[in-house]
Design a protein around this motif. Structure first.
Motif, PDB file in Angstrom:
ATOM      1  N   UNK A  36       6.772 -15.356  10.640  1.00 40.13           N
ATOM      2  CA  UNK A  36       6.741 -14.545  11.869  1.00 40.13           C
ATOM      3  C   UNK A  36       6.723 -13.069  11.480  1.00 40.13           C
ATOM      4  N   UNK A  37       5.886 -12.295  12.163  1.00 41.73           N
ATOM      5  CA  UNK A  37       5.815 -10.854  11.939  1.00 41.73           C
ATOM      6  C   UNK A  37       6.736 -10.146  12.938  1.00 41.73           C
ATOM      7  N   UNK A  38       7.728  -9.390  12.413  1.00 45.29           N
ATOM      8  CA  UNK A  38       8.667  -8.648  13.243  1.00 45.29           C
ATOM      9  C   UNK A  38       8.454  -7.148  13.072  1.00 45.29           C
ATOM     10  N   UNK A  39       8.841  -6.389  14.080  1.00 46.24           N
ATOM     11  CA  UNK A  39       8.954  -4.941  13.929  1.00 46.24           C
ATOM     12  C   UNK A  39      10.301  -4.628  13.303  1.00 46.24           C
ATOM     13  N   UNK A  40      10.361  -3.523  12.574  1.00 45.27           N
ATOM     14  CA  UNK A  40      11.602  -3.108  11.927  1.00 45.27           C
ATOM     15  C   UNK A  40      12.296  -2.080  12.813  1.00 45.27           C
TER      16      UNK A  40
END
Length: 746
Positions: free
Chosen positions: A595-599
């Motif tokens: 899964x691609x998350x924002x930091x």
């Protein structure tokens, strides 16, 4: 010569058509009676398409003979058909015409039926309900002129029915009870055939069931409903059976018997579908199209007049006779071609309209059923979650009591069972929401390490019971805080870890999180849940992601609902990801996804809110107001807070809470959302009128997605879903107390 032959051909065609029309015009009254008998038979058997065709023939012949009695009969039957089809506009139009011709016929019985039919139509429309009742009263007057007690029963029953629909059951009872008394009388009973008498009884019994249901005399209501249902199912009275099952379902739901209410609702849907079959709707529209064929004949007449005009022009010039004849023939072919094209186009348009009606009706019905199912699941989940809050909360408190150490194992089992039941409820509700496309991802800041540690801790009981070892491996390079939907991610991990702990005994379970790609503002995380359990056969790898499918498991204590992996698959689709499975029978399974998350660069890891709060405020005991109408929930929440040395006070309703906050000095309010009288949302709005700063936390068993916007609009500071994790509960309380102190200092 050719011109004369052509004119002779047109003349013969016209004479043939005229002769056919004259032959069709010869009707006798015997034919009208036969048509009426056929019409009654088709309506009784719900063959509406054939009934409409017969009615049109009956009206045409009766109008030619100026027989007002049969014209009125025809329009009344058309109104009856469209009433059953829920087409109130057409029904009202035909019943009105039926009444007009009933006046002309000077037949009291016909007038009585016409008034009753109009009462049926107008009483179904909220704006004209009382107009419908006035028509029923006119029908009663005409019935008394006829002098038959049987004829009085129907309009009186209909008045009672209408008052029940308006919620005025006290007004309804004298009418339906009087109808039952009339039906029981020997004079009426002896004049009826057995089948029609049972139909009247079943109808009146159904209305008595509705009355006693509104009086909350459920046993009496149930007797009347079930007696009515036995009669209608015996006689195959489809429309009445549908109405009776619908009202019976409502009564069972009021009584709290949701399982039988759901079964009755399914019966209602089955009967309703029998009446409104798609093919019957199609045939009805075809019958209407046949009734309008006169328009096409008018078009042909216009074409013939144009041809005659062309012939007149030809006669004016002998030199151009041949040219004009051929031109006329060409014009005929063109007109015929255009007529055929136009007819085909009209047929296509009618078919398209019919299909659109079918699709619209199917869509509306599907939406109604979906809404009913969603409301049912929401209500049931709320009603189960509320007592579960008491079970889980009290069990957590007892586990912390040192004097009960000898019962610690039993208490852990009790808490695990309650947690497991809550998980099953959440799975069913989650699947229902995803089927209704109600699930949307949220973007909030969360700590991945805290989330995964919490998940591991929640499976401690299952791990010990199955003698497993859980290994948690979190990549150090993963940022402290990510932005995404932590709740949905938690559901995915809980389901995967739950499957691994259930199906593995005396084994190892590895939970891995690694950063596989990172940029300034994003981080792609790879998750893997691996076990050395029994593994999954190749033939079952696709089946396990379907709803309610399960593998055979020797551990019968944890069979589950079969929804875990389907939920995982659907949730990951929302994350724009997919689940990967590697497994070999006898060698364990590995589930993985990315899964691609924002930091979240605005946050850093800080000490826990509880420690921070206590370090700043050791000298004061904070006062918390608990607002809840459930006494068990009051006790649980109060004891949990008192363990952290909070001073607590309890309010049992919204108005008491408003008064206490206005006159007292509280640092925080825990507000139940659903309460009798003034709800938690309304109470919070009133509090915000005189206090904008005190934290008000919603404490509810309702799904958060259903009420999030309402809670925020009411001015609440946050949400705590019951039943909750105690440590998470403390963190939210301390966080809001700290924010309140900071706001007051500013």
């Amino acid at each position: 010569m050719k011109k004369n032959y052509f004119l002779l051909f047109l003349l013969c065609l016209f004479i043939c058509n005229s002769s056919r029309a004259q032959a069709d015009d010869s009707y006798i009254e015997k034919e009208l009676e036969e048509l009426l008998d056929s019409l009654i038979n088709e309506v009784d058997n719900y063959h509406y398409e054939q009934a409409i065709d017969i009615t049109h023939s009956l009206l045409t012949k009766a109008k030619d003979l100026k027989n007002h009695y049969y014209i009125s009969k025809g329009y009344n039957f058309l109104g009856h058909i469209y009433t059953d089809k829920k087409d109130s506009a057409r029904a009202r139009k035909n019943y009105t015409l039926g009444l007009e011709y009933a006046y002309l016929s000077k037949n009291d019985t016909l007038l009585m039926h016409a008034y009753n039919n109009l009462g049926n139509v107008y009483s179904e429309i909220p704006q004209t309900t009382y107009k419908g009742i006035s028509f029923y009263n006119e029908a009663i007057k005409e019935a008394k002129k006829v002098g038959s007690p049987l004829d009085v029963i129907t309009p009186r029953t209909n008045i009672g029915w209408t008052y029940l629909d308006l919620g005025q059951h006290k007004k309804a009872y004298p009418y339906i009870h009087n109808s039952l008394e009339l039906l029981d009388s020997t004079e009426v009973t002896d004049s009826l055939d057995k089948e029609y008498k049972e139909y009247l009884y079943s109808q009146i019994y159904m209305l008595h069931g509705r009355y006693f249901s509104q009086e909350k005399e459920y046993d009496t209501a149930r007797y009347y409903f079930e007696t009515s249902l036995r009669m209608v199912e015996k006689d195959s009275a489809i429309l009445l059976a549908a109405d009776t099952y619908r009202e019976y379902s409502k009564m069972l739901a009021q009584k709290g018997d949701y399982k039988k209410a759901y079964e009755a609702q399914q019966k209602y849907i089955d009967y309703n579908e029998q009446v409104f079959e798609k093919e019957k709707l199609k045939q009805t529209e075809i019958a209407n199209a046949r009734f309008n064929l006169n328009q096409y004949k008018k078009d042909l007449l216009i074409a013939e007049k144009e041809q005659k005009y062309q012939n007149d022009i030809i006669q004016k010039s002998k030199e151009k006779v041949v040219v004009m004849v051929f031109s006329s023939i060409g014009m005929i072919f063109i007109l015929v071609f255009l007529y055929k094209v136009n007819r085909d186009r009209q047929n296509l348009i009618e078919k398209l309209k019919h299909k659109n009606v079918q699709y619209r009706d199917a869509k509306v019905e599907a939406e109604k059923l979906s809404l009913l199912k969603t409301r049912f699941f929401s209500t049931v989940s709320h009603e189960i979650r509320t007592p579960l809050y008491g079970v889980i909360g009290l069990t957590s408190l007892l586990l912390e009591d040192k004097s009960l150490d000898k019962h610690k194992s039993d208490l852990k089992s009790l808490k695990f069972s309650a947690d497991y039941l809550l998980a099953l409820i959440n799975d069913v509700l989650q699947m229902n929401k995803m089927e209704s496309n109600e699930v949307k991802l949220e973007n909030v800041s969360f700590n991945l390490r805290d989330l995964m540690n919490s998940i591991v801790n929640s499976f401690e009981f299952t791990r010990v019971q199955n003698r497993n070892k859980i290994h948690l491996d979190i990549d150090e390079s993963i940022p402290a805080y990510l932005i995404g939907d932590s709740v949905r991610l938690s559901q995915v991990l809980m389901n995967l870890v739950g499957n691994a702990t259930k199906f593995t005994e005396r084994g190892n379970i590895h939970i891995i999180a690694r950063q596989i790609d990172s940029e300034a503002e994003t981080s792609k995380i790879y998750f893997e849940i691996k076990d050395d359990g029994p593994g999954i056969p190749e033939s079952k790898k696709k089946v396990i992601f379907e709803e309610f499918s399960q593998l055979s498991n020797s551990n019968y204590n944890y069979q589950g609902t079969g929804l875990g992996l389907p939920i995982v698959k659907r949730l990951l689709k929302l994350f724009r990801s997919k689940i990967n499975l590697e497994s070999e029978e006898g060698k364990g399974s590995t589930f993985s996804f990315s899964i691609l998350f924002k930091v979240d660069t605005s946050k850093k890891e800080i000490e826990k809110p509880e420690e921070e709060f206590k370090s700043l405020h050791n000298e004061d005991r904070k006062r918390i107001l608990i607002v809840d109408d459930n006494r068990i929930n009051q006790v649980v929440t109060k004891r949990i807070l008192e363990k952290k040395d909070f001073e607590c006070e309890v309010a049992g309703d919204g108005q008491t809470a408003i008064d206490l906050v206005q006159n007292g000095n509280y640092d925080l309010v825990l507000m139940d959302v659903n309460m009798p009288g003034i709800s938690g949302l309304e109470a919070t709005k009133e509090i915000r009128k005189f206090d904008q700063h005190i934290p008000v936390l919603a404490l509810t068993a309702v799904e958060v997605e259903e009420i999030r916007e309402e809670i925020q609009a009411a001015g609440m500071s946050g949400i705590i879903i019951k039943p909750y994790d105690v440590q998470q509960f403390y963190q939210i309380v301390y966080k809001n107390l700290s924010l309140n102190e900071y706001t007051e200092e500013l």
